[in-house]
Design an enzyme around this catalytic site. Sequence first.
Site, PDB file in Angstrom:
ATOM      1  N   ASN A  32     -13.359 -10.274  -9.615  1.00 45.01           N
ATOM      2  CA  ASN A  32     -11.945 -10.236  -9.980  1.00 45.01           C
ATOM      3  C   ASN A  32     -11.645 -11.220 -11.108  1.00 45.01           C
ATOM      4  O   ASN A  32     -11.010 -10.868 -12.097  1.00 45.01           O
ATOM      5  CB  ASN A  32     -11.079 -10.555  -8.756  1.00 45.01           C
ATOM      6  CG  ASN A  32     -10.775  -9.329  -7.919  1.00 45.01           C
ATOM      7  OD1 ASN A  32      -9.725  -8.727  -8.045  1.00 45.01           O
ATOM      8  ND2 ASN A  32     -11.712  -8.932  -7.068  1.00 45.01           N
ATOM      9  N   GLU A  60       0.804  -1.228   0.000  1.00 43.52           N
ATOM     10  CA  GLU A  60       0.000   0.000   0.000  1.00 43.52           C
ATOM     11  C   GLU A  60       0.840   1.283   0.000  1.00 43.52           C
ATOM     12  O   GLU A  60       0.865   2.025   0.985  1.00 43.52           O
ATOM     13  CB  GLU A  60      -0.983  -0.035   1.182  1.00 43.52           C
ATOM     14  CG  GLU A  60      -1.952  -1.200   1.030  1.00 43.52           C
ATOM     15  CD  GLU A  60      -3.040  -1.296   2.100  1.00 43.52           C
ATOM     16  OE1 GLU A  60      -3.042  -0.489   3.039  1.00 43.52           O
ATOM     17  OE2 GLU A  60      -3.889  -2.198   1.975  1.00 43.52           O
ATOM     18  N   CYS A 113      -9.806  -8.589   3.667  1.00 39.53           N
ATOM     19  CA  CYS A 113     -10.324  -9.088   4.943  1.00 39.53           C
ATOM     20  C   CYS A 113     -11.635  -8.384   5.251  1.00 39.53           C
ATOM     21  O   CYS A 113     -11.963  -7.365   4.649  1.00 39.53           O
ATOM     22  CB  CYS A 113      -9.331  -8.884   6.086  1.00 39.53           C
ATOM     23  SG  CYS A 113      -9.044  -7.167   6.496  1.00 39.53           S
TER      24      CYS A 113
END
Length: 539
Positions: free
Chosen positions: A414, A279, A386
């Site tokens: 996805n 990230e 999550c």
Amino acid sequence: MVDWCNSSRVSSMMVGSGRVLVLCAAVAVCLVQHLQPATAERKPCIAKDFQHGGFVCVCNATYCDTMEPNTKLPKGQAAMYVSTPSGKRFEKIVLNFTAKSNDSGDYDVWTVMKNITYQKIKGFGGAFTDAATMNILSLSEGAQKNLISAYFSPTEGIEYTLGRVPMGGCDFSTREYTYDDTPDDLELTKFALAEEDMKYKIPVIKSAMQMSERKINLFGSPWTAPAWMKTNNNDTGKGTLKGKAGDPYHKAWANYFVKFLDEYKKQGVDFWGLTAQNEPTDGEITHFPFQSMGWTAESQRDWISSDLGPALDKAGYGNISLMILDDSRLWLPGWATSVLNNGTMAAKYVDGIAVHWYLDQFVPANVLSFTHDDLPDYFVLSTEACQGFFPWEEKVLLGNWNRAVEYSTDIHQNLKHWVVGWTDWNLALNMTGGPNWANNEVDAAIIVDSKKDEFYKQPMYYIMGHFSKFLPEGSVRVEVKGPYEDDEDRWMMAFSLPDGSMVAIMYGEFYDVHLHDPDVGFINFRQFEEGITTVQWWP
Ligand SMILES: *[C@@H]1O[C@H](CO)[C@@H](O)[C@H](O)[C@H]1NC(C)=O
Ligand SMILES: *[C@@H]1O[C@H](CO)[C@@H](O)[C@H](O)[C@H]1NC(C)=O
Ligand SMILES: *[C@@H]1O[C@H](CO)[C@@H](O)[C@H](O)[C@H]1NC(C)=O
Ligand SMILES: *[C@@H]1O[C@H](CO)[C@@H](O)[C@H](O)[C@H]1NC(C)=O
Ligand SMILES: *[C@@H]1O[C@H](CO)[C@@H](O)[C@H](O)[C@H]1NC(C)=O
Ligand SMILES: *[C@@H]1O[C@H](CO)[C@@H](O)[C@H](O)[C@H]1NC(C)=O
Ligand SMILES: *[C@@H]1O[C@H](CO)[C@@H](O)[C@H](O)[C@H]1NC(C)=O
Ligand SMILES: *[C@@H]1O[C@H](CO)[C@@H](O)[C@H](O)[C@H]1NC(C)=O
């Protein structure tokens, strides 16, 4: 039959042509029970309802539910596994193909078209974080083994093939650390793996590797460089690497990756891939609360081309799969095209684009297809997801079915947009969704109650299994022509596997389904309630 009983576990084994279940009591008295061949190896779910909208399956040192083996069937038959909110967990039935749909109107026919192919699957998995491996090792030996088997064993588990490994500490650690916290050690002479690697992560990874029949593709991701390499001299908050590409700190940070791979290799653990940074946009946020380091697409591109790429090549890691982004798809396709378009130097070192799910409900999945269309030579892999991550949400919701449905919806979206695999976050968390030093607790597919020496397999675990178990590396997604527009409530995807078999995965309440493989015929079945179904056949 003579066999020594291990007093701490229930084991099943093949004896001659039949199957015998051996139950070993603590005093080593053996009860030998002959069961029907079809169900002999299946241990049912011990359900427990914590009143959170569903149930978990309870496992301990001597017991954990398993699925019936998916043995190859003759042409003309199909194995169907179903999980539903009301009670089914991988329930198997065998169906026969028929020459025609049994519905005269040919309604609800889903045709699998093997000749129209999409992406090749890399795999499914989760992360070997400090927290996950500490939780696993907080259990007794028998329960540890059952938990690791639940994810990796060919006979007892869902056979994960992807494993993410944080390089040093992250929020799911019990303290802040990196592998070289000695200020100004630009030569990395003090670089060393941490106690967390030696005592927790590596033993659990090795045990997973031993149990697995499939290759486990591990990939490393760093959260931060050592504070002394950073502009803010801190593991957390807003800060970047000091200097610019080609400078000593940028070179040292690239060499840190090489040292990490070397040290794990010395412990017998090899990596398939790396992400350049977890990230990278977190580190652009003032007061970001846990380990982070900021990059822009341009600074990531320049560091890869002048430092990381050459360092990996020079050290003999040139074939490692290097991934960029490792962040929300909000940044696609721009991040990827900035790093990879127009023949940048970075383009030759990079293999893939990693995405996290956290903003998926706000960003349509077609940005993934745009990225694939712009950059067809690079794979897109989902590397973190999550539940319970928004501050206002409950962290652990034991048994909640909706959280599992959201997993399957996201995996479906996805995979429909060229993504080659999907990686869950922590493999196991404790009853409050930790440990996490930054109080950023979340949910996980397996929750450990070390006081009771039990662990709970959440509905999310089974959803993951409906994909991971049936789609080994190398499976190829193929077209399905369905009676409806594919939507979140009702969908079907199909795959052609390396062994020549076919797999269809579907979700929703379908009523009558007629699954059509032009090479074999129709499978007709009725699904009255909501659920996830995986069908495999060997044409
Ligand atoms: C483990 O689970 C099994 C099945 O629910 C149960 O029979 C057994 O008593 C449990 N063992 C312990 C130590 O709780
Ligand atoms: C499938 O066919 C086999 C062999 O012809 C038969 O024994 C079995 O009962 C059939 N199963 C179903 C669900 O119709
Ligand atoms: C693929 O196969 C289907 C059925 O076998 C056929 O109808 C279709 O025309 C084929 N499509 C292509 C692109 O070859
Ligand atoms: C790092 O940042 C945190 C949070 O802002 C702060 O509490 C801590 O004192 C900082 N550490 C150093 C070494 O500056
Ligand atoms: C990279 O190459 C080395 C040496 O040929 C090999 O041992 C290793 O398995 C390869 N790694 C990957 C990820 O392909
Ligand atoms: C690539 O080059 C073209 C033509 O020079 C330019 O229009 C485009 O913006 C460039 N793309 C990137 C991502 O730099
Ligand atoms: C889980 O870990 C947290 C640390 O994040 C700890 O405070 C908590 O007591 C643990 N919970 C249980 C039930 O062990
Ligand atoms: C088709 O076969 C399935 C499975 O045997 C059955 O449930 C369904 O009722 C049949 N449909 C019709 C229209 O006969």
